[in-house]
Design an enzyme around this catalytic site. Structure first.
Site, PDB file in Angstrom:
ATOM      1  N   ASP A 148      62.072  27.062  45.752  1.00 27.94           N
ATOM      2  CA  ASP A 148      61.791  28.479  45.490  1.00 27.94           C
ATOM      3  C   ASP A 148      61.149  29.158  46.698  1.00 27.94           C
ATOM      4  O   ASP A 148      60.508  28.507  47.524  1.00 27.94           O
ATOM      5  CB  ASP A 148      60.858  28.570  44.266  1.00 27.94           C
ATOM      6  CG  ASP A 148      60.819  29.972  43.696  1.00 27.94           C
ATOM      7  OD1 ASP A 148      61.759  30.758  43.960  1.00 27.94           O
ATOM      8  OD2 ASP A 148      59.852  30.289  42.978  1.00 27.94           O
ATOM      9  N   ASN A 154      62.890  31.515  48.748  1.00 25.60           N
ATOM     10  CA  ASN A 154      63.850  31.926  49.787  1.00 25.60           C
ATOM     11  C   ASN A 154      63.837  33.441  50.000  1.00 25.60           C
ATOM     12  O   ASN A 154      63.876  33.926  51.128  1.00 25.60           O
ATOM     13  CB  ASN A 154      65.276  31.499  49.397  1.00 25.60           C
ATOM     14  CG  ASN A 154      65.417  30.004  49.243  1.00 25.60           C
ATOM     15  OD1 ASN A 154      64.493  29.264  49.552  1.00 25.60           O
ATOM     16  ND2 ASN A 154      66.570  29.560  48.757  1.00 25.60           N
ATOM     17  N   ARG A 156      61.413  35.639  49.313  1.00 20.22           N
ATOM     18  CA  ARG A 156      60.174  36.112  49.939  1.00 20.22           C
ATOM     19  C   ARG A 156      60.129  35.758  51.429  1.00 20.22           C
ATOM     20  O   ARG A 156      59.643  36.520  52.247  1.00 20.22           O
ATOM     21  CB  ARG A 156      58.958  35.536  49.196  1.00 20.22           C
ATOM     22  CG  ARG A 156      58.614  36.333  47.942  1.00 20.22           C
ATOM     23  CD  ARG A 156      57.733  35.560  47.016  1.00 20.22           C
ATOM     24  NE  ARG A 156      58.507  34.589  46.248  1.00 20.22           N
ATOM     25  CZ  ARG A 156      57.965  33.694  45.419  1.00 20.22           C
ATOM     26  NH1 ARG A 156      56.657  33.636  45.294  1.00 20.22           N
ATOM     27  NH2 ARG A 156      58.744  32.889  44.727  1.00 20.22           N
ATOM     28  N   TRP A 157      60.655  34.586  51.746  1.00 21.66           N
ATOM     29  CA  TRP A 157      60.720  34.170  53.155  1.00 21.66           C
ATOM     30  C   TRP A 157      61.524  35.195  53.952  1.00 21.66           C
ATOM     31  O   TRP A 157      61.128  35.605  55.037  1.00 21.66           O
ATOM     32  CB  TRP A 157      61.377  32.788  53.227  1.00 21.66           C
ATOM     33  CG  TRP A 157      61.482  32.192  54.602  1.00 21.66           C
ATOM     34  CD1 TRP A 157      60.588  31.352  55.197  1.00 21.66           C
ATOM     35  CD2 TRP A 157      62.551  32.387  55.551  1.00 21.66           C
ATOM     36  NE1 TRP A 157      61.026  31.008  56.449  1.00 21.66           N
ATOM     37  CE2 TRP A 157      62.225  31.630  56.689  1.00 21.66           C
ATOM     38  CE3 TRP A 157      63.736  33.121  55.540  1.00 21.66           C
ATOM     39  CZ2 TRP A 157      63.052  31.577  57.816  1.00 21.66           C
ATOM     40  CZ3 TRP A 157      64.555  33.084  56.664  1.00 21.66           C
ATOM     41  CH2 TRP A 157      64.210  32.309  57.784  1.00 21.66           C
ATOM     42  N   HIS A 216      68.236  32.139  51.713  1.00 20.85           N
ATOM     43  CA  HIS A 216      68.952  31.020  51.089  1.00 20.85           C
ATOM     44  C   HIS A 216      69.562  30.102  52.155  1.00 20.85           C
ATOM     45  O   HIS A 216      69.537  28.882  52.030  1.00 20.85           O
ATOM     46  CB  HIS A 216      70.038  31.542  50.137  1.00 20.85           C
ATOM     47  CG  HIS A 216      69.491  32.343  48.988  1.00 20.85           C
ATOM     48  ND1 HIS A 216      68.446  31.897  48.221  1.00 20.85           N
ATOM     49  CD2 HIS A 216      69.823  33.555  48.485  1.00 20.85           C
ATOM     50  CE1 HIS A 216      68.159  32.805  47.298  1.00 20.85           C
ATOM     51  NE2 HIS A 216      68.983  33.820  47.436  1.00 20.85           N
ATOM     52  N   THR A 229      70.364  28.645  35.017  1.00 23.39           N
ATOM     53  CA  THR A 229      71.225  29.405  34.086  1.00 23.39           C
ATOM     54  C   THR A 229      70.771  30.868  34.024  1.00 23.39           C
ATOM     55  O   THR A 229      71.541  31.738  33.626  1.00 23.39           O
ATOM     56  CB  THR A 229      71.170  28.794  32.666  1.00 23.39           C
ATOM     57  OG1 THR A 229      69.805  28.522  32.325  1.00 23.39           O
ATOM     58  CG2 THR A 229      71.966  27.518  32.566  1.00 23.39           C
ATOM     59  N   LEU A 253      70.357   6.828  48.440  1.00 19.58           N
ATOM     60  CA  LEU A 253      69.640   7.924  47.781  1.00 19.58           C
ATOM     61  C   LEU A 253      70.599   8.654  46.839  1.00 19.58           C
ATOM     62  O   LEU A 253      71.742   8.922  47.209  1.00 19.58           O
ATOM     63  CB  LEU A 253      69.140   8.930  48.846  1.00 19.58           C
ATOM     64  CG  LEU A 253      68.621  10.272  48.303  1.00 19.58           C
ATOM     65  CD1 LEU A 253      67.251  10.114  47.636  1.00 19.58           C
ATOM     66  CD2 LEU A 253      68.532  11.332  49.404  1.00 19.58           C
ATOM     67  N   ARG A 284      56.770  22.179  43.717  1.00 21.19           N
ATOM     68  CA  ARG A 284      57.194  23.577  43.641  1.00 21.19           C
ATOM     69  C   ARG A 284      56.609  24.355  44.817  1.00 21.19           C
ATOM     70  O   ARG A 284      55.421  24.662  44.842  1.00 21.19           O
ATOM     71  CB  ARG A 284      56.800  24.243  42.330  1.00 21.19           C
ATOM     72  CG  ARG A 284      57.297  25.694  42.300  1.00 21.19           C
ATOM     73  CD  ARG A 284      57.529  26.271  40.939  1.00 21.19           C
ATOM     74  NE  ARG A 284      58.324  27.490  41.086  1.00 21.19           N
ATOM     75  CZ  ARG A 284      58.936  28.129  40.130  1.00 21.19           C
ATOM     76  NH1 ARG A 284      58.858  27.669  38.898  1.00 21.19           N
ATOM     77  NH2 ARG A 284      59.637  29.218  40.344  1.00 21.19           N
ATOM     78  N   SER A 317      59.925  27.300  35.028  1.00 23.34           N
ATOM     79  CA  SER A 317      61.166  28.071  35.140  1.00 23.34           C
ATOM     80  C   SER A 317      62.381  27.329  34.567  1.00 23.34           C
ATOM     81  O   SER A 317      63.441  27.290  35.185  1.00 23.34           O
ATOM     82  CB  SER A 317      61.422  28.490  36.599  1.00 23.34           C
ATOM     83  OG  SER A 317      60.347  29.258  37.092  1.00 23.34           O
ATOM     84  N   GLU A 322      53.957  14.151  37.690  1.00 22.10           N
ATOM     85  CA  GLU A 322      52.850  14.714  38.466  1.00 22.10           C
ATOM     86  C   GLU A 322      53.344  15.968  39.197  1.00 22.10           C
ATOM     87  O   GLU A 322      54.410  15.947  39.813  1.00 22.10           O
ATOM     88  CB  GLU A 322      52.361  13.685  39.508  1.00 22.10           C
ATOM     89  CG  GLU A 322      51.779  12.432  38.911  1.00 22.10           C
ATOM     90  CD  GLU A 322      50.473  12.700  38.157  1.00 22.10           C
ATOM     91  OE1 GLU A 322      49.723  13.591  38.564  1.00 22.10           O
ATOM     92  OE2 GLU A 322      50.234  11.995  37.148  1.00 22.10           O
TER      93      GLU A 322
HETATM   94  C1  IPE Z   1      63.738  28.696  39.817  1.00 18.97           C
HETATM   95  O1  IPE Z   1      63.337  29.745  40.611  1.00 18.97           O
HETATM   96  C2  IPE Z   1      65.197  28.395  40.031  1.00 18.97           C
HETATM   97  C3  IPE Z   1      65.549  27.824  41.321  1.00 18.97           C
HETATM   98  C4  IPE Z   1      64.734  27.599  42.315  1.00 18.97           C
HETATM   99  C5  IPE Z   1      66.933  27.503  41.473  1.00 18.97           C
HETATM  100  P1  IPE Z   1      63.361  31.246  40.112  1.00 18.97           P
HETATM  101  O2  IPE Z   1      62.998  32.103  41.268  1.00 18.97           O
HETATM  102  O3  IPE Z   1      64.652  31.561  39.449  1.00 18.97           O
HETATM  103  O4  IPE Z   1      62.210  31.246  39.013  1.00 18.97           O
HETATM  104  P2  IPE Z   1      61.336  32.441  38.438  1.00 18.97           P
HETATM  105  O5  IPE Z   1      62.271  33.537  38.042  1.00 18.97           O
HETATM  106  O6  IPE Z   1      60.419  32.875  39.531  1.00 18.97           O
HETATM  107  O7  IPE Z   1      60.586  31.849  37.297  1.00 18.97           O
HETATM  108  C1  IPE Z   2      65.024  30.205  45.209  1.00 22.91           C
HETATM  109  O1  IPE Z   2      64.522  31.264  45.933  1.00 22.91           O
HETATM  110  C2  IPE Z   2      66.527  30.135  45.234  1.00 22.91           C
HETATM  111  C3  IPE Z   2      67.154  30.440  43.941  1.00 22.91           C
HETATM  112  C4  IPE Z   2      66.528  30.761  42.854  1.00 22.91           C
HETATM  113  C5  IPE Z   2      68.598  30.375  43.898  1.00 22.91           C
HETATM  114  P1  IPE Z   2      64.387  32.698  45.311  1.00 22.91           P
HETATM  115  O2  IPE Z   2      65.652  33.471  45.590  1.00 22.91           O
HETATM  116  O3  IPE Z   2      63.989  32.648  43.884  1.00 22.91           O
HETATM  117  O4  IPE Z   2      63.204  33.287  46.176  1.00 22.91           O
HETATM  118  P2  IPE Z   2      62.038  34.239  45.686  1.00 22.91           P
HETATM  119  O5  IPE Z   2      61.378  33.579  44.535  1.00 22.91           O
HETATM  120  O6  IPE Z   2      62.683  35.552  45.319  1.00 22.91           O
HETATM  121  O7  IPE Z   2      61.148  34.359  46.871  1.00 22.91           O
HETATM  122 MG    MG Z   3      62.170  32.568  42.968  1.00 21.86          MG
END
Ligand code: IPE
Ligand code: IPE
Ligand code: MG
Length: 255
Positions: free
Chosen positions: A33, A35, A37-38, A50, A79, A144, A201, A209, A220
């Site tokens: 998670d 991507n 915001r980065w 991404h 989903t 792996l 996470r 999520s 853990e």
């Molecule tokens: C969880 O991240 C799903 C993946 C990393 C693939 P999300 O960005 O979808 O989760 P929420 O919406 O912040 O809970």
């Molecule tokens: C995780 O990064 C990738 C997927 C959920 C596919 P996000 O796209 O959720 O990134 P944030 O949470 O918006 O930063």
């Molecule tokens: Mg996210």
């Protein structure tokens, strides 16, 4: 002991930490998670985040191979992620296809077995085919297991498991009173895998999520503010060192 020189993120001091290879988690799960915001922080489109996330995955897969982690499950698309703009969803699906095409040979050579969990039939045909092909070509590898959670939802997985069990009851293969935890485990997408020992996470959210709801019962948790595209093997190493300090009791008492 596996030695690793790492830059402490705060003090910038290089220090050596020690990992006990005999007490490594067998199964590590990661919610990839942060991507978006980065990318935002850099004034870039979300898809650039991404793409950068794929590089983090490459490094972490290699670290798992190098250090002897046996199973890595990564949450790549939930989903619920279909709610995002079409452009982002299409971009993510294309990245998946690109990743598999570009990395397959190298993953094969490194002994990585690719698997997936989720409703694959709900993916665009190209992505579904590519994934099935990658799974077929790597089925004999045993260094792996890289388990990709794609179009995955913990609740959907439980719905699918209930349906499977219900059919077995209707067909007379199973009695309702025979349904126990083992029967449910065997109906999950992860039926052949042990539960994750460690969940990582990145990007600081304090929630699951909809990831591996059944399987995370005694896992853990390790949460960091680092965005996934910045996550590298040094961060994984820190998570593993911290994991080795934990005392897992599974509801019992300290022994
Ligand atoms: C969880 O991240 C799903 C993946 C990393 C693939 P999300 O960005 O979808 O989760 P929420 O919406 O912040 O809970
Ligand atoms: C995780 O990064 C990738 C997927 C959920 C596919 P996000 O796209 O959720 O990134 P944030 O949470 O918006 O930063
Ligand atoms: Mg996210």
């Amino acid at each position: 002991m596996i030695g690793f020189l790492t830059k402490d993120r705060k003090s910038k001091k290089i220090k050596e930490k020690q990992l006990d290879p005999k007490r490594l988690p067998k199964h590590v799960a990661i919610i990839m998670d942060g991507n978006g915001r980065w990318a935002k922080k850099r004034g870039l489109p979300r898809i650039a985040g991404h793409k950068a996330g794929v590089e983090a995955l490459r490094d972490i897969v290699r670290a798992c191979v190098d250090w002897g982690i046996k199973i890595l499950t990564v949450y790549a698309f939930s989903t619920e992620n279909w709610k995002r703009p079409e452009e982002e969803v299409n971009g993510l699906m294309n990245l998946l296809v690109e990743y598999l095409r570009r990395e397959l040979l190298d993953l094969k050579q490194k002994g990585v077995q690719i698997r997936s969990i989720g409703r694959l039939e709900g993916l665009p045909t190209k992505a579904e085919k590519e994934l099935i092909q990658a799974e077929k070509e790597t089925v004999d590898n045993n260094k792996l297991i890289l388990n990709l959670a794609i179009n995955y939802g913990g609740r959907t997985e439980l719905v699918d498991a209930c349906r499977k069990i219900a059919y077995e009851v209707i067909e007379g293969k199973l009695k309702p009173e025979e349904i126990d935890e083992q029967v449910i485990k065997n109906a999950l997408y992860t039926r052949e895998l042990p539960d994750p020992d460690l969940l990582i996470r990145p990007s600081g959210e304090l929630r699951i999520s909809n990831f591996l709801l059944w399987q995370l019962a005694y896992t853990e948790f390790w949460i960091t503010d680092i965005y996934w595209p910045d996550f590298r093997r040094g961060d994984l190493y820190q998570a593993l060192v911290d994991y080795q300090q934990r005392e897992r009791r599974f509801g019992g008492l300290k022994i």
